[in-house]
Enzyme design. Structure first.
Site, PDB file in Angstrom:
ATOM      1  N   GLU A  48      75.202  35.839   1.887  1.00 51.33           N
ATOM      2  CA  GLU A  48      76.148  36.286   1.707  1.00 51.33           C
ATOM      3  C   GLU A  48      78.206  36.609   2.321  1.00 51.33           C
ATOM      4  O   GLU A  48      78.285  37.305   2.008  1.00 51.33           O
ATOM      5  CB  GLU A  48      76.296  38.266   1.739  1.00 51.33           C
ATOM      6  CG  GLU A  48      75.329  38.779   1.059  1.00 51.33           C
ATOM      7  CD  GLU A  48      74.604  39.958   0.890  1.00 51.33           C
ATOM      8  OE1 GLU A  48      75.120  40.812   1.769  1.00 51.33           O
ATOM      9  OE2 GLU A  48      73.497  40.345   0.491  1.00 51.33           O
ATOM     10  N   ASN A  90      71.999  31.875   0.485  1.00 52.45           N
ATOM     11  CA  ASN A  90      72.247  32.445  -0.056  1.00 52.45           C
ATOM     12  C   ASN A  90      72.251  34.274  -0.220  1.00 52.45           C
ATOM     13  O   ASN A  90      73.529  34.275   0.226  1.00 52.45           O
ATOM     14  CB  ASN A  90      70.353  33.377   0.997  1.00 52.45           C
ATOM     15  CG  ASN A  90      70.083  34.609   0.054  1.00 52.45           C
ATOM     16  OD1 ASN A  90      69.195  34.093  -1.096  1.00 52.45           O
ATOM     17  ND2 ASN A  90      69.653  35.599   0.098  1.00 52.45           N
ATOM     18  N   HIS A 116      69.165  40.990  -6.914  1.00 52.80           N
ATOM     19  CA  HIS A 116      68.754  42.694  -7.182  1.00 52.80           C
ATOM     20  C   HIS A 116      69.196  43.209  -8.912  1.00 52.80           C
ATOM     21  O   HIS A 116      70.957  43.060  -8.449  1.00 52.80           O
ATOM     22  CB  HIS A 116      69.615  43.257  -5.447  1.00 52.80           C
ATOM     23  CG  HIS A 116      68.525  42.540  -4.580  1.00 52.80           C
ATOM     24  ND1 HIS A 116      67.628  42.314  -4.223  1.00 52.80           N
ATOM     25  CD2 HIS A 116      69.032  42.209  -3.656  1.00 52.80           C
ATOM     26  CE1 HIS A 116      67.577  42.509  -3.120  1.00 52.80           C
ATOM     27  NE2 HIS A 116      68.270  41.780  -3.060  1.00 52.80           N
ATOM     28  N   GLU A 152      65.198  37.437  -3.782  1.00 49.63           N
ATOM     29  CA  GLU A 152      65.223  39.090  -3.003  1.00 49.63           C
ATOM     30  C   GLU A 152      64.111  39.650  -4.800  1.00 49.63           C
ATOM     31  O   GLU A 152      65.472  41.058  -4.428  1.00 49.63           O
ATOM     32  CB  GLU A 152      66.038  39.541  -1.802  1.00 49.63           C
ATOM     33  CG  GLU A 152      66.317  38.786  -1.208  1.00 49.63           C
ATOM     34  CD  GLU A 152      67.695  39.263  -1.072  1.00 49.63           C
ATOM     35  OE1 GLU A 152      67.939  40.278  -0.540  1.00 49.63           O
ATOM     36  OE2 GLU A 152      67.855  38.335   0.301  1.00 49.63           O
ATOM     37  N   ASP A 180      64.593  42.772  -7.440  1.00 49.35           N
ATOM     38  CA  ASP A 180      63.332  43.902  -7.751  1.00 49.35           C
ATOM     39  C   ASP A 180      64.684  44.198  -9.043  1.00 49.35           C
ATOM     40  O   ASP A 180      65.857  43.645  -9.042  1.00 49.35           O
ATOM     41  CB  ASP A 180      63.897  44.616  -6.582  1.00 49.35           C
ATOM     42  CG  ASP A 180      65.280  44.945  -6.416  1.00 49.35           C
ATOM     43  OD1 ASP A 180      66.046  44.321  -5.872  1.00 49.35           O
ATOM     44  OD2 ASP A 180      65.109  45.536  -4.551  1.00 49.35           O
TER      45      ASP A 180
HETATM   46  C1  XIL Z   1      68.069  44.583   2.908  1.00 45.16           C
HETATM   47  C2  XIL Z   1      66.785  45.688   3.765  1.00 45.16           C
HETATM   48  O1  XIL Z   1      65.576  45.530   2.901  1.00 45.16           O
HETATM   49  C3  XIL Z   1      66.725  47.689   4.329  1.00 45.16           C
HETATM   50  O2  XIL Z   1      65.579  47.604   4.660  1.00 45.16           O
HETATM   51  C4  XIL Z   1      68.303  46.989   5.236  1.00 45.16           C
HETATM   52  O3  XIL Z   1      68.134  48.471   5.713  1.00 45.16           O
HETATM   53  C5  XIL Z   1      69.151  46.664   4.471  1.00 45.16           C
HETATM   54  O4  XIL Z   1      68.539  45.292   4.091  1.00 45.16           O
HETATM   55  N1  XIL Z   1      70.871  41.563   0.940  1.00 45.16           N
HETATM   56  C6  XIL Z   1      69.626  40.730   1.668  1.00 45.16           C
HETATM   57  C7  XIL Z   1      68.655  41.691   2.565  1.00 45.16           C
HETATM   58  O5  XIL Z   1      69.837  39.596   1.989  1.00 45.16           O
HETATM   59  O6  XIL Z   1      68.780  41.348   3.664  1.00 45.16           O
HETATM   60  C8  XIL Z   1      68.877  42.984   2.653  1.00 45.16           C
HETATM   61  O7  XIL Z   1      67.812  43.654   3.308  1.00 45.16           O
HETATM   62  C9  XIL Z   1      69.546  43.410   1.212  1.00 45.16           C
HETATM   63  C10 XIL Z   1      70.393  42.450   0.623  1.00 45.16           C
END
Ligand code: XIL
Length: 300
Positions: free
Chosen positions: A128, A171, A207, A236, A238
């Site tokens: 990020e 990422n 996401h 990641e 969802d």
């Molecule tokens: C999130 C986790 O799922 C949570 O439990 C935590 O509180 C915050 O981080 N981008 C990422 C992940 O790279 O590490 C994040 O994970 C979600 C967004």
């Protein structure tokens, strides 16, 4: 095949999930994890604040629990994440000079990657680093402020030395379609390749929600990165309300891109999702397979 991991493996891919160490005592959680997935990412346990809460004091306990579990099950492990502005302990943010930030970053990368040397399939070396919106600008962080634009390439060079066998990924999120932010990442990766910098893969967090659904050019965007000579991974995934058609499209997109090596969903069950109110995952709170599960399995 009748599980996500086995079906993905038949296509030469992995199918992974984020895992939380403190759920590994729950029988249904572990049964679902072990049955369906062949790759894991620590949801929080490998972040800087978890591993090095004060300078040069490393706590590997919770991360090791996940790694040990994965190894006993023959699962791959994604390392997440080495250099990120978030979940970063205050002491790093307070480092006042470039030299201090550089040596803290080098020590963190060396200690963490050294601890897991040879055991991690892919590391998210930098997470990020770009702003949202249309600027394509770098996100403000202590790394960006003290080291400037070169910090990303520096981190990847340090990482290659620390564990030459791990694939090294950049990422990010909101980079899943072609837009100003993904263009900025694209230009970074192209430049790193031109410079001979060691980058092997790009992770697309994926996401998705109603405001930000699966983009229509998702596959094309994965492909243009792959065409730069890196692997791509969905890291990641969802999706708000877990629509079956959206999950199918993501799965099909990965299969259609030869260098898309695997998919990770961001959790096993809706009840422990970081966005649990959106029910974004493949298993409900009772570990029942949702329609989206069947959509993914039949797309694989
Ligand atoms: C999130 C986790 O799922 C949570 O439990 C935590 O509180 C915050 O981080 N981008 C990422 C992940 O790279 O590490 C994040 O994970 C979600 C967004």
């Amino acid at each position: 095949a009748d599980t996500l991991g086995a079906a993905a493996a038949e296509k030469g891919r992995y199918f992974g999930t984020a895992v939380a160490a403190n759920r590994l005592g729950e029988a249904d959680y572990v049964a679902t994890l072990n049955r369906e997935f062949n790759s894991v990412t620590a949801e929080n346990e490998m972040k800087w604040d978890a591993l090095e809460p004060s300078q040069n004091n490393f706590n590997f306990g919770n991360a090791d629990r996940i790694v040990n579990h994965a190894q006993q099950q023959g699962m791959d492990i994604r390392g997440h994440t080495l250099v990120w502005h978030s979940q970063l302990p205050g002491w790093v943010n307070n480092l006042g000079s470039a030299d201090q930030v550089r040596s803290a970053m080098r020590n963190h990368i060396n200690q963490v990657m050294g601890h897991y040397k040879g055991q991690i399939h892919s590391w998210d070396v930098v997470n990020e680093a770009f702003e949202d919106g249309n600027s394509g600008a770098r996100r403000n962080s202590v790394f960006q402020q003290r080291l400037g634009n070169g910090y990303i390439e520096e981190a990847f060079r340090m990482a290659r030395e620390a564990d030459p066998n791990a694939k090294l990924c950049y990422n990010d999120y909101n980079t899943d379609g072609q837009n100003a932010k993904s263009n900025a990442v694209y230009n970074l990766v192209r430049q790193m390749k031109q410079n001979g910098a060691p980058i092997d893969c790009v992770g697309f967090q994926s996401h998705f929600n109603q405001q930000s659904p699966v983009p229509s050019d998702y596959q094309a965007n994965l492909q243009r990165f792959a065409d730069l000579g890196v692997d791509v991974q969905i890291t990641e995934l969802d999706i708000q309300n877990a629509p079956s058609d959206s999950y199918s499209r993501v799965t099909q997109a990965c299969l259609a891109v030869a260098r898309c090596t695997g998919i990770t969903v961001w959790g096993v069950t809706d009840k422990y999702s970081w966005r649990s109110e959106q029910n974004p995952l493949l298993f409900d709170g009772n570990y029942n397979k949702k329609p989206a599960y069947n959509a993914v399995l039949s797309a694989l």
